[in-house]
Design a protein around this motif. Structure first.
Motif, PDB file in Angstrom:
ATOM      1  N   UNK A  49       0.845  -1.181   0.000  1.00 18.78           N
ATOM      2  CA  UNK A  49       0.000   0.000   0.000  1.00 18.78           C
ATOM      3  C   UNK A  49       0.878   1.228   0.000  1.00 18.78           C
ATOM      4  N   UNK A  50       0.479   2.240  -0.680  1.00 19.58           N
ATOM      5  CA  UNK A  50       1.257   3.482  -0.744  1.00 19.58           C
ATOM      6  C   UNK A  50       0.843   4.441   0.351  1.00 19.58           C
ATOM      7  N   UNK A  51      -0.006   3.981   1.289  1.00 19.23           N
ATOM      8  CA  UNK A  51      -0.553   4.890   2.285  1.00 19.23           C
ATOM      9  C   UNK A  51       0.540   5.522   3.147  1.00 19.23           C
ATOM     10  N   UNK A  52       1.502   4.709   3.638  1.00 16.55           N
ATOM     11  CA  UNK A  52       2.548   5.229   4.515  1.00 16.55           C
ATOM     12  C   UNK A  52       3.394   6.264   3.815  1.00 16.55           C
ATOM     13  N   UNK A  53       3.859   5.963   2.579  1.00 12.20           N
ATOM     14  CA  UNK A  53       4.707   6.899   1.841  1.00 12.20           C
ATOM     15  C   UNK A  53       3.925   8.152   1.473  1.00 12.20           C
ATOM     16  N   UNK A  54       2.687   7.981   1.035  1.00 12.69           N
ATOM     17  CA  UNK A  54       1.886   9.130   0.632  1.00 12.69           C
ATOM     18  C   UNK A  54       1.579  10.038   1.824  1.00 12.69           C
ATOM     19  N   UNK A  55       1.202   9.410   2.983  1.00 13.96           N
ATOM     20  CA  UNK A  55       0.882  10.185   4.178  1.00 13.96           C
ATOM     21  C   UNK A  55       2.097  10.984   4.660  1.00 13.96           C
ATOM     22  N   UNK A  56       3.266  10.342   4.631  1.00 16.61           N
ATOM     23  CA  UNK A  56       4.490  11.018   5.060  1.00 16.61           C
ATOM     24  C   UNK A  56       4.813  12.191   4.144  1.00 16.61           C
ATOM     25  N   UNK A  59       2.397  15.064   4.690  1.00 17.76           N
ATOM     26  CA  UNK A  59       2.647  15.745   5.971  1.00 17.76           C
ATOM     27  C   UNK A  59       3.800  16.732   5.849  1.00 17.76           C
ATOM     28  N   UNK A  60       4.868  16.313   5.125  1.00 21.84           N
ATOM     29  CA  UNK A  60       6.023  17.202   4.944  1.00 21.84           C
ATOM     30  C   UNK A  60       5.630  18.411   4.099  1.00 21.84           C
ATOM     31  N   UNK A  80       9.485  15.655  11.733  1.00 17.94           N
ATOM     32  CA  UNK A  80       8.746  15.263  12.940  1.00 17.94           C
ATOM     33  C   UNK A  80       7.247  15.230  12.668  1.00 17.94           C
ATOM     34  N   UNK A  81       6.765  16.154  11.828  1.00 17.25           N
ATOM     35  CA  UNK A  81       5.347  16.162  11.477  1.00 17.25           C
ATOM     36  C   UNK A  81       4.991  14.893  10.712  1.00 17.25           C
ATOM     37  N   UNK A  82       5.896  14.464   9.798  1.00 12.87           N
ATOM     38  CA  UNK A  82       5.656  13.238   9.042  1.00 12.87           C
ATOM     39  C   UNK A  82       5.688  12.018   9.963  1.00 12.87           C
TER      40      UNK A  82
END
Length: 611
Positions: A49-56, A59-60, A80-82
């Protein structure tokens, strides 16, 4: 300033799933008027899933847009936000990702990374800067001195010690600012690229690059796919061609302004420096003066001149307080306390208060511990002298105590010791007191001898008297023994009591105890004799009753029992009386028999006449 409009940054990227079902990589960028931000992320979750990479990445970008900056603290806050976004995600799986962030003001750039996504910055066809993986494989590679291409296949290459989604000890790397030049190329890529295309091939492609980044990306993808690797990971490759960097139009004026400010600063610095130098020089002078006073203090202590040492020490302490030198203040204060304690003890010593002075010197000895033991020798000599002085007095006092106990020999010994010690230490007062004590001793001894001669005479008389008393007591004991042997217990008691009185007066405890034992035995025997007498009287009373009843035979038996008792207790007279009484009963019985015989004869004769 119109930074973006006056610079040329060309960006292209490719991102594919490779042999996986879904692409877990993500790339995004935003170019604002003053700053630009480029982010590449590689999801590390088992689920495709691309969710983790996309969310990070999102966030940045959001954190950057809310506070665009190249400051190190700002870049750190983006990461830190990511990290927080992944930790706070409501995903069924704990989201994790590697990330690389590049921030630029179109003239410089700064990059930050966590994990094993990578950055390479090319300048004039060569690598100007490159990131380092945060993995165990990288650390082991450093120790084993492995090449980059070998590291790309190391079994620990994905064992990360810093990554997004880390709950504790999250510490990403943040670079310094790097000044850009026209023609620089910034390349961002994930492990699907670096695991299958080595660094040399990447360098070759970008060293021959034109102004279009897409051509370079296509060439690298062609190299990757031509190898047809098994289980090809997601791969993402982004290139930022910096064809023209921003030049500040106000730079000359700013430089002139900086020069003017610098001149003012230099003048201010010179003024401050002169003032500081003068203050420093004054301080140095004070320090030198303080050190001189301090050394004078130590020298006066060495010379045992504590009065002058006190003066120098006080001045040194004032200088140390002006200099606010805490260490010196403490050090000199310790010396001042020592000097004061010694001077106080010296004053008491001079007045003859040796015991109090001894206590004062012992206090000074304690102070000397905190002053490098400088006064120990002086204090020890004083304490030794005081100890000798006090020993003289102790010997005299001990002699006085022995005199009170009439032990004149030992008292004389102590007085002579006091006199000898006082003489050896030149202590005239102690020697004089010892001599006076000896005079008193000899006078007392003469009186004692006279008294002893008189006492001997009295003792001789008393001895004679004692011998006489002892002889008399022994004679009384002998008479008591003789009376006891004869069972004359009453007489024996009298003799023993008289002898006991004499021995008690003579304080002859042993003889008194012996006589007392005999007296107790005599009393016991006397009591037994009295009991036997009572029993004998009972036999006599019984015999008399039997005699009155005419039963002379039984009466004789009772008298016989009484006789035996009297004979046993050596009452010979009583025993003889019983013997006489028995003889008389025997006569009475014989007469009674004869009378009965006569009566029978008369009856016989009378009977014959009647016939």
């Amino acid at each position: 300033m119109l930074r973006k409009q006056n610079s040329t940054f060309a960006t292209s990227f490719i991102s594919e799933a490779g042999a996986k079902l879904e692409n877990n990589d993500y790339f995004a960028y935003v170019e604002l008027e003053q700053y630009a931000c480029y982010v590449i992320a590689d999801g590390l979750n088992d689920l495709q899933t691309s969710k983790g990479a996309r969310l990070a990445t999102q966030a940045v970008i959001l954190a950057f847009q809310s506070n665009p900056s190249m400051r190190k603290g700002a870049v750190s806050s983006y990461l830190k936000a990511a990290n927080k976004a992944l930790l706070d995600s409501d995903s069924k799986e704990h989201l994790k990702a590697s990330i690389t962030v590049v921030v630029s003001d179109y003239a410089k750039l700064r990059y930050a990374c966590a994990g094993n996504t990578r950055l390479r910055l090319y300048r004039s066809g060569a690598v100007r800067e490159q990131s380092q993986d945060m993995s165990l494989g990288r650390e082991m590679g450093k120790e084993e001195q492995l090449s980059e291409d070998v590291l790309a296949r190391h079994e620990e290459r994905n064992n990360l010690y810093t990554y997004l989604g880390q709950e504790k000890n999250f510490s990403p790397f943040i670079s310094k600012k790097i000044k850009l030049e026209n023609g620089d190329i910034a390349v961002l890529y994930t492990r699907g690229i670096w695991e299958n295309v080595d660094n040399g091939e990447l360098d070759d492609v970008f060293s021959e690059a034109s102004d279009s980044p897409q051509e370079c990306l296509d060439n690298i993808e062609e190299l990757l796919l031509a190898r047809q690797p098994k289980n090809l990971e997601n791969y993402t490759l982004a290139a930022v061609f910096i064809n023209k960097v921003f030049l500040d139009p106000n730079r000359k004026r700013e430089i002139k302004k900086i020069i003017m400010i610098s001149l003012i600063v230099v003048l201010v610095v010179i003024t401050i420096s002169v003032a500081v130098w003068l203050i420093y020089r004054q301080r140095q002078n004070r320090m030198e003066e303080m050190e001189r006073k301090y050394q004078n203090t130590l020298e006066y202590i060495e010379d045992s001149n504590y009065i002058r040492a006190d003066e120098e020490c006080a001045e040194a302490l004032k200088l140390a307080e002006k200099l606010r030198d805490k260490d010196k203040i403490e050090d000199i204060s310790n010396y001042q306390k020592l000097i004061e304690a010694v001077n106080k003890a010296d004053d008491i010593y001079a007045e003859g208060g040796y015991e109090e002075a001894q206590s004062g010197y012992q206090t000074a000895k304690e102070r000397s511990r905190y002053a490098d033991h400088k006064a120990d020798v002086y204090i020890d000599k004083k304490l030794e002298k005081i100890a000798d002085y006090l020993s003289v007095f102790d010997y005299i006092q001990l002699g006085d105590s022995l005199m009170l106990k009439n032990d004149y020999t030992k008292a004389e010994e102590k007085y002579l010791l006091a006199k000898s010690l006082a003489t050896s230490i030149h202590y005239e007062e102690g020697r004089s007191q010892a001599m006076d004590a000896l005079d008193r001793l000899y006078e007392e001894l003469a009186k004692e001898q006279e008294e002893e001669a008189k006492n001997q005479e009295v003792a001789a008389a008393r001895l004679q008297e004692t011998v006489t008393e002892e002889t008399g007591a022994a004679e009384l004991v002998a008479k008591g023994d003789e009376a006891f042997t004869e069972a004359d217990y009453e007489s024996a008691k009298v003799y023993y009591a008289m002898a006991l009185d004499k021995y008690q007066k003579l304080e002859d405890v042993a003889s008194a105890e012996q006589v007392n034992t005999k007296l107790k035995a005599c009393v016991s025997k006397s009591n037994e004799k009295d009991e036997q007498k009572v029993l004998a009287e009972e036999y006599i009373e019984t015999a008399k009753k039997l005699e009155e009843e005419g039963n002379l035979g039984e009466a004789k038996k009772q008298y016989m029992l009484a006789k035996e008792i009297y004979a046993g207790i050596q009452e010979e007279e009583k025993a003889s009386q019983m013997e006489n009484r028995m003889d008389m009963l025997e006569v009475d019985r014989e007469e009674e028999k004869e009378q009965k015989a006569d009566e029978r004869a008369e009856k016989t004769v009378s009977g014959s006449s009647v016939e």
